[in-house]
Design a protein around this motif. Structure first.
Motif, short mmCIF file in Angstrom:
data_model
loop_
_atom_site.label_atom_id
_atom_site.label_comp_id
_atom_site.label_asym_id
_atom_site.label_seq_id
_atom_site.Cartn_x
_atom_site.Cartn_y
_atom_site.Cartn_z
N ARG A 25 0.89 -1.17 0.00
CA ARG A 25 0.00 0.00 0.00
C ARG A 25 0.92 1.21 0.00
O ARG A 25 1.05 1.93 0.98
CB ARG A 25 -0.91 -0.01 1.23
N THR A 27 1.00 3.38 -2.85
CA THR A 27 0.58 4.29 -3.90
C THR A 27 -0.62 5.10 -3.45
O THR A 27 -1.70 4.54 -3.21
CB THR A 27 0.22 3.52 -5.18
N VAL A 29 -3.94 7.46 -3.58
CA VAL A 29 -5.06 7.58 -4.51
C VAL A 29 -5.49 9.05 -4.55
O VAL A 29 -5.62 9.70 -3.52
CB VAL A 29 -6.23 6.70 -4.07
N ALA A 51 -1.74 -3.96 -10.41
CA ALA A 51 -2.27 -3.20 -9.27
C ALA A 51 -3.80 -3.27 -9.28
O ALA A 51 -4.42 -3.45 -10.32
CB ALA A 51 -1.80 -1.76 -9.35
N THR A 53 -7.53 -1.79 -6.88
CA THR A 53 -8.09 -0.98 -5.82
C THR A 53 -8.95 -1.87 -4.94
O THR A 53 -9.87 -2.53 -5.44
CB THR A 53 -8.93 0.18 -6.38
N ASP A 54 -8.68 -1.90 -3.65
CA ASP A 54 -9.43 -2.79 -2.75
C ASP A 54 -10.76 -2.16 -2.34
O ASP A 54 -11.11 -1.05 -2.77
CB ASP A 54 -8.59 -3.19 -1.54
N ASP A 58 -8.32 1.80 -1.54
CA ASP A 58 -6.88 1.99 -1.50
C ASP A 58 -6.19 1.18 -2.60
O ASP A 58 -6.63 0.08 -2.95
CB ASP A 58 -6.32 1.59 -0.14
N ARG A 59 -5.10 1.73 -3.13
CA ARG A 59 -4.37 1.09 -4.22
C ARG A 59 -3.40 0.07 -3.66
O ARG A 59 -2.60 0.36 -2.76
CB ARG A 59 -3.61 2.14 -5.01
N THR A 61 -0.52 -3.06 -4.72
CA THR A 61 0.29 -3.73 -5.73
C THR A 61 1.03 -4.89 -5.07
O THR A 61 1.21 -4.92 -3.86
CB THR A 61 1.33 -2.78 -6.37
N GLU A 94 -15.12 4.08 -2.07
CA GLU A 94 -14.90 2.79 -1.44
C GLU A 94 -16.22 2.05 -1.30
O GLU A 94 -17.29 2.65 -1.34
CB GLU A 94 -14.24 2.97 -0.07
#
Length: 271
Positions: A25, A27, A29, A51, A53-54, A58-59, A61, A94
């Motif tokens: 985590r 990166t 956003v 990568a 987005t959860d 949040d991004r 990888t 989200e």
């Protein structure tokens, strides 16, 4: 405000690892309070997965390094344009319901001295959800003195309150515990903070808590600095506690131990 960020993480293994796999985590956003102008993550010999987005927006990888490897250096570099939203997390998409963040974890469980602080604070707090949240943050600032190095990664909020000292991680955990006891969803946020409005180097990223307020959504509170996140902050990710929101989590095979060195350098650029 334009912030240049350079974040270096070095793992030195006592014996070569056969492979290392990590979830990052690392990166930020773009949202109402920050716009990512450029960003890169690199590590010699590493393979980066796709990568995604959860559910928390949040991004994330993934990175894998095939061994044998006795040292890994991860370099994060980028530029982010920030704005002061008075702590309100605006424009962050989200899917996870805020009620998910009403359940304590081992790090935020209200036990011992923390249980006493929670009971006293929640019973005495009155007014709107926002005013109560501000009071909760003030109580944590008063209960835990900021002393670098006084606690470690596995210190719980209850232990920090008992000690009366801690770091930003401990402040965030304690605030989460109090807010949840007061019926307000709360979570841990990790990221970066520009200190003193000048170029600065530190040995860690920063952390604060976010509390869900009716009509506003998620609002950040930083008891370690007695303020709400402003244009000096860059948000990376979130979770129920520090473990879930950690910038780097991973598994490795082989070896017997490791040494970790983290350096974060943040500088303000003129627009």
């Amino acid at each position: 405000m334009l912030l240049n960020i350079r974040h270096t993480t070095v793992y030195a293994f006592e014996a070569p690892m056969r492979f290392v796999t990590q979830s990052h985590r690392l990166t930020p956003v773009s949202n109402g309070g920050q716009k990512v102008r450029s960003w890169s993550i690199s590590a010699e010999g590493a393979e980066f997965g796709a990568a995604f987005t959860d559910g928390a927006g949040d991004r994330v990888t993934t990175m894998t390094v095939q061994g044998p490897v006795d040292r890994i250096e991860i370099l994060v570099a980028g530029e982010v344009e920030t704005a002061d939203t008075t702590g309100v997390l605006r424009g962050h998409r989200e899917l996870v319901s805020p009620v998910t963040y009403l359940q304590p974890t081992a790090a935020t469980a209200p036990t011992g001295a923390l249980a006493e602080l929670v009971k006293k604070t929640v019973e005495a707090a009155h007014g709107t959800e926002l005013s109560r949240a501000h009071r909760f943050s003030e109580v944590v600032s008063e209960a835990i003195a900021y002393v670098p190095g006084s606690t470690h990664a596995h210190t719980t909020a209850a232990e920090a309150v008992e000690l009366g000292e801690g770091v930003c991680q401990d402040h965030a955990h304690a605030l989460i515990a109090i807010a949840q006891a007061g019926g307000l969803p709360a979570r841990y946020a990790s990221g970066y903070l520009l200190a003193d409005d000048e170029a600065a180097e530190s040995d860690a990223s920063h952390a604060w808590a976010e509390i869900n307020i009716a009509g506003l959504g998620w609002v950040g509170f930083d008891p370690a600095n007695a303020c709400c996140p402003d244009e000096r902050y860059v948000r990376l990710g979130s979770g129920r506690d520090a473990r879930e929101a950690a910038p780097i989590r991973g598994v490795s095979r082989g070896g017997v131990g490791e040494a970790l060195d983290v350096r974060v350098e943040i500088a303000q650029r003129q627009q």
